[in-house]
Motif scaffolding. Structure first.
Motif, PDB file in Angstrom:
ATOM      1  N   ALA A 283      -4.600  -3.218  -5.507  1.00  0.00           N
ATOM      2  CA  ALA A 283      -5.672  -2.932  -6.455  1.00  0.00           C
ATOM      3  C   ALA A 283      -5.235  -3.344  -7.860  1.00  0.00           C
ATOM      4  O   ALA A 283      -4.064  -3.644  -8.097  1.00  0.00           O
ATOM      5  CB  ALA A 283      -6.016  -1.437  -6.418  1.00  0.00           C
ATOM      6  N   ALA A 284      -6.186  -3.352  -8.778  1.00  0.00           N
ATOM      7  CA  ALA A 284      -5.908  -3.708 -10.164  1.00  0.00           C
ATOM      8  C   ALA A 284      -4.928  -2.724 -10.795  1.00  0.00           C
ATOM      9  O   ALA A 284      -4.950  -1.529 -10.500  1.00  0.00           O
ATOM     10  CB  ALA A 284      -7.214  -3.730 -10.949  1.00  0.00           C
ATOM     11  N   CYS A 285      -4.057  -3.274 -11.656  1.00  0.00           N
ATOM     12  CA  CYS A 285      -3.106  -2.453 -12.408  1.00  0.00           C
ATOM     13  C   CYS A 285      -2.916  -3.101 -13.776  1.00  0.00           C
ATOM     14  O   CYS A 285      -3.593  -4.066 -14.107  1.00  0.00           O
ATOM     15  CB  CYS A 285      -1.784  -2.318 -11.657  1.00  0.00           C
ATOM     16  SG  CYS A 285      -0.864  -3.874 -11.533  1.00  0.00           S
ATOM     17  N   GLY A 286      -1.982  -2.612 -14.560  1.00  0.00           N
ATOM     18  CA  GLY A 286      -1.772  -3.102 -15.908  1.00  0.00           C
ATOM     19  C   GLY A 286      -1.295  -4.541 -16.017  1.00  0.00           C
ATOM     20  O   GLY A 286      -1.376  -5.140 -17.083  1.00  0.00           O
ATOM     21  N   VAL A 287      -0.801  -5.122 -14.929  1.00  0.00           N
ATOM     22  CA  VAL A 287      -0.294  -6.496 -14.972  1.00  0.00           C
ATOM     23  C   VAL A 287      -1.008  -7.410 -13.971  1.00  0.00           C
ATOM     24  O   VAL A 287      -0.445  -8.392 -13.518  1.00  0.00           O
ATOM     25  CB  VAL A 287       1.243  -6.533 -14.736  1.00  0.00           C
ATOM     26  CG1 VAL A 287       1.976  -5.865 -15.862  1.00  0.00           C
ATOM     27  CG2 VAL A 287       1.607  -5.897 -13.410  1.00  0.00           C
ATOM     28  N   GLY A 288      -2.216  -7.094 -13.604  1.00  0.00           N
ATOM     29  CA  GLY A 288      -2.975  -7.891 -12.637  1.00  0.00           C
ATOM     30  C   GLY A 288      -3.297  -7.080 -11.406  1.00  0.00           C
ATOM     31  O   GLY A 288      -4.126  -6.180 -11.448  1.00  0.00           O
ATOM     32  N   LEU A 289      -2.623  -7.382 -10.298  1.00  0.00           N
ATOM     33  CA  LEU A 289      -2.790  -6.621  -9.065  1.00  0.00           C
ATOM     34  C   LEU A 289      -1.455  -5.997  -8.695  1.00  0.00           C
ATOM     35  O   LEU A 289      -0.399  -6.578  -8.931  1.00  0.00           O
ATOM     36  CB  LEU A 289      -3.266  -7.530  -7.925  1.00  0.00           C
ATOM     37  CG  LEU A 289      -4.662  -8.125  -8.069  1.00  0.00           C
ATOM     38  CD1 LEU A 289      -4.941  -9.110  -6.942  1.00  0.00           C
ATOM     39  CD2 LEU A 289      -5.716  -7.033  -8.087  1.00  0.00           C
ATOM     40  N   GLY A 290      -1.512  -4.810  -8.115  1.00  0.00           N
ATOM     41  CA  GLY A 290      -0.295  -4.117  -7.702  1.00  0.00           C
ATOM     42  C   GLY A 290      -0.458  -3.514  -6.322  1.00  0.00           C
ATOM     43  O   GLY A 290      -1.561  -3.437  -5.774  1.00  0.00           O
ATOM     44  N   LEU A 291       0.650  -3.065  -5.760  1.00  0.00           N
ATOM     45  CA  LEU A 291       0.680  -2.442  -4.440  1.00  0.00           C
ATOM     46  C   LEU A 291       0.750  -0.933  -4.628  1.00  0.00           C
ATOM     47  O   LEU A 291       1.640  -0.432  -5.313  1.00  0.00           O
ATOM     48  CB  LEU A 291       1.889  -2.955  -3.658  1.00  0.00           C
ATOM     49  CG  LEU A 291       2.002  -2.553  -2.200  1.00  0.00           C
ATOM     50  CD1 LEU A 291       0.824  -3.099  -1.393  1.00  0.00           C
ATOM     51  CD2 LEU A 291       3.314  -3.057  -1.614  1.00  0.00           C
ATOM     52  N   PHE A 292      -0.194  -0.211  -4.048  1.00  0.00           N
ATOM     53  CA  PHE A 292      -0.305   1.239  -4.223  1.00  0.00           C
ATOM     54  C   PHE A 292      -0.196   1.958  -2.889  1.00  0.00           C
ATOM     55  O   PHE A 292      -0.592   1.418  -1.855  1.00  0.00           O
ATOM     56  CB  PHE A 292      -1.670   1.594  -4.848  1.00  0.00           C
ATOM     57  CG  PHE A 292      -1.808   1.152  -6.272  1.00  0.00           C
ATOM     58  CD1 PHE A 292      -1.565   2.028  -7.308  1.00  0.00           C
ATOM     59  CD2 PHE A 292      -2.172  -0.152  -6.571  1.00  0.00           C
ATOM     60  CE1 PHE A 292      -1.687   1.623  -8.621  1.00  0.00           C
ATOM     61  CE2 PHE A 292      -2.302  -0.574  -7.879  1.00  0.00           C
ATOM     62  CZ  PHE A 292      -2.056   0.321  -8.910  1.00  0.00           C
ATOM     63  N   ALA A 293       0.288   3.181  -2.942  1.00  0.00           N
ATOM     64  CA  ALA A 293       0.381   4.013  -1.741  1.00  0.00           C
ATOM     65  C   ALA A 293      -0.978   4.631  -1.441  1.00  0.00           C
ATOM     66  O   ALA A 293      -1.552   5.307  -2.280  1.00  0.00           O
ATOM     67  CB  ALA A 293       1.428   5.102  -1.940  1.00  0.00           C
ATOM     68  N   ARG A 294      -1.486   4.395  -0.254  1.00  0.00           N
ATOM     69  CA  ARG A 294      -2.748   5.016   0.180  1.00  0.00           C
ATOM     70  C   ARG A 294      -2.482   6.443   0.675  1.00  0.00           C
ATOM     71  O   ARG A 294      -3.314   7.321   0.574  1.00  0.00           O
ATOM     72  CB  ARG A 294      -3.359   4.189   1.304  1.00  0.00           C
ATOM     73  CG  ARG A 294      -4.689   4.685   1.801  1.00  0.00           C
ATOM     74  CD  ARG A 294      -5.200   3.884   2.987  1.00  0.00           C
ATOM     75  NE  ARG A 294      -5.256   2.454   2.804  1.00  0.00           N
ATOM     76  CZ  ARG A 294      -6.246   1.789   2.190  1.00  0.00           C
ATOM     77  NH1 ARG A 294      -7.251   2.451   1.665  1.00  0.00           N
ATOM     78  NH2 ARG A 294      -6.207   0.482   2.096  1.00  0.00           N
ATOM     79  N   ALA A 295      -1.292   6.640   1.221  1.00  0.00           N
ATOM     80  CA  ALA A 295      -0.853   7.941   1.731  1.00  0.00           C
ATOM     81  C   ALA A 295       0.577   8.158   1.248  1.00  0.00           C
ATOM     82  O   ALA A 295       1.216   7.236   0.742  1.00  0.00           O
ATOM     83  CB  ALA A 295      -0.897   7.947   3.259  1.00  0.00           C
ATOM     84  N   ASP A 296       1.075   9.351   1.387  1.00  0.00           N
ATOM     85  CA  ASP A 296       2.462   9.617   1.024  1.00  0.00           C
ATOM     86  C   ASP A 296       3.384   8.743   1.867  1.00  0.00           C
ATOM     87  O   ASP A 296       3.177   8.582   3.069  1.00  0.00           O
ATOM     88  CB  ASP A 296       2.817  11.090   1.244  1.00  0.00           C
ATOM     89  CG  ASP A 296       2.118  12.024   0.262  1.00  0.00           C
ATOM     90  OD1 ASP A 296       1.617  11.539  -0.786  1.00  0.00           O
ATOM     91  OD2 ASP A 296       2.088  13.234   0.509  1.00  0.00           O
ATOM     92  N   ILE A 297       4.391   8.179   1.212  1.00  0.00           N
ATOM     93  CA  ILE A 297       5.374   7.319   1.872  1.00  0.00           C
ATOM     94  C   ILE A 297       6.724   8.002   1.754  1.00  0.00           C
ATOM     95  O   ILE A 297       7.100   8.457   0.671  1.00  0.00           O
ATOM     96  CB  ILE A 297       5.398   5.924   1.220  1.00  0.00           C
ATOM     97  CG1 ILE A 297       4.040   5.235   1.427  1.00  0.00           C
ATOM     98  CG2 ILE A 297       6.540   5.079   1.753  1.00  0.00           C
ATOM     99  CD1 ILE A 297       3.880   3.930   0.694  1.00  0.00           C
TER     100      ILE A 297
END
Length: 119
Positions: free
Chosen positions: A15-29
């Protein structure tokens, strides 16, 4: 841009983040969990003339061209390409040697617990 638009797994999304696109946790990892593979076309190192998303496979003379910057044509961006650099990283790349017919790989592994919604 929504999580559903770029869903990569039950546990991560792009998803979008401060530097373009980033990888985010959908669930706890959990610490030690593989978050994503850094993938793309594999090229001999001498053919990788440019690119911010070119990653060396240790000891192989081969690179992974994560954004198809040195490869003919286009292809899918793998989720690991969107893991951004951080002054306080919560994951690290690990080399997985080839075995059983599978290619060697670079995977992103959580170095600490990562809460859902975190980048």
């Amino acid at each position: 841009l929504t999580a559903a638009a770029y869903g990569v797994a039950d546990w991560a999304f792009v998803a979008a983040c401060g530097v373009g696109l980033g990888l985010f946790a959908r669930a706890d990892i959990v610490r030690g969990q593989v978050v994503a593979e850094y993938a793309g076309p594999r090229l001999p190192g001498e053919l990788a003339a440019r690119g911010a998303f070119v990653l060396d496979l240790p000891g192989s003379g081969t690179v992974i061209d994560g954004a198809y910057e040195n490869s003919p044509g286009d292809g899918p961006f793998w989720p690991g390409v969107f893991a951004n650099h951080s002054a306080r990283p919560n994951a690290a790349l690990e080399y997985v040697p080839a075995m059983g017919g599978a290619l060697d790989a670079m995977v992103l592994v959580a170095t600490e617990a990562i809460e859902a919604g975190s980048e």
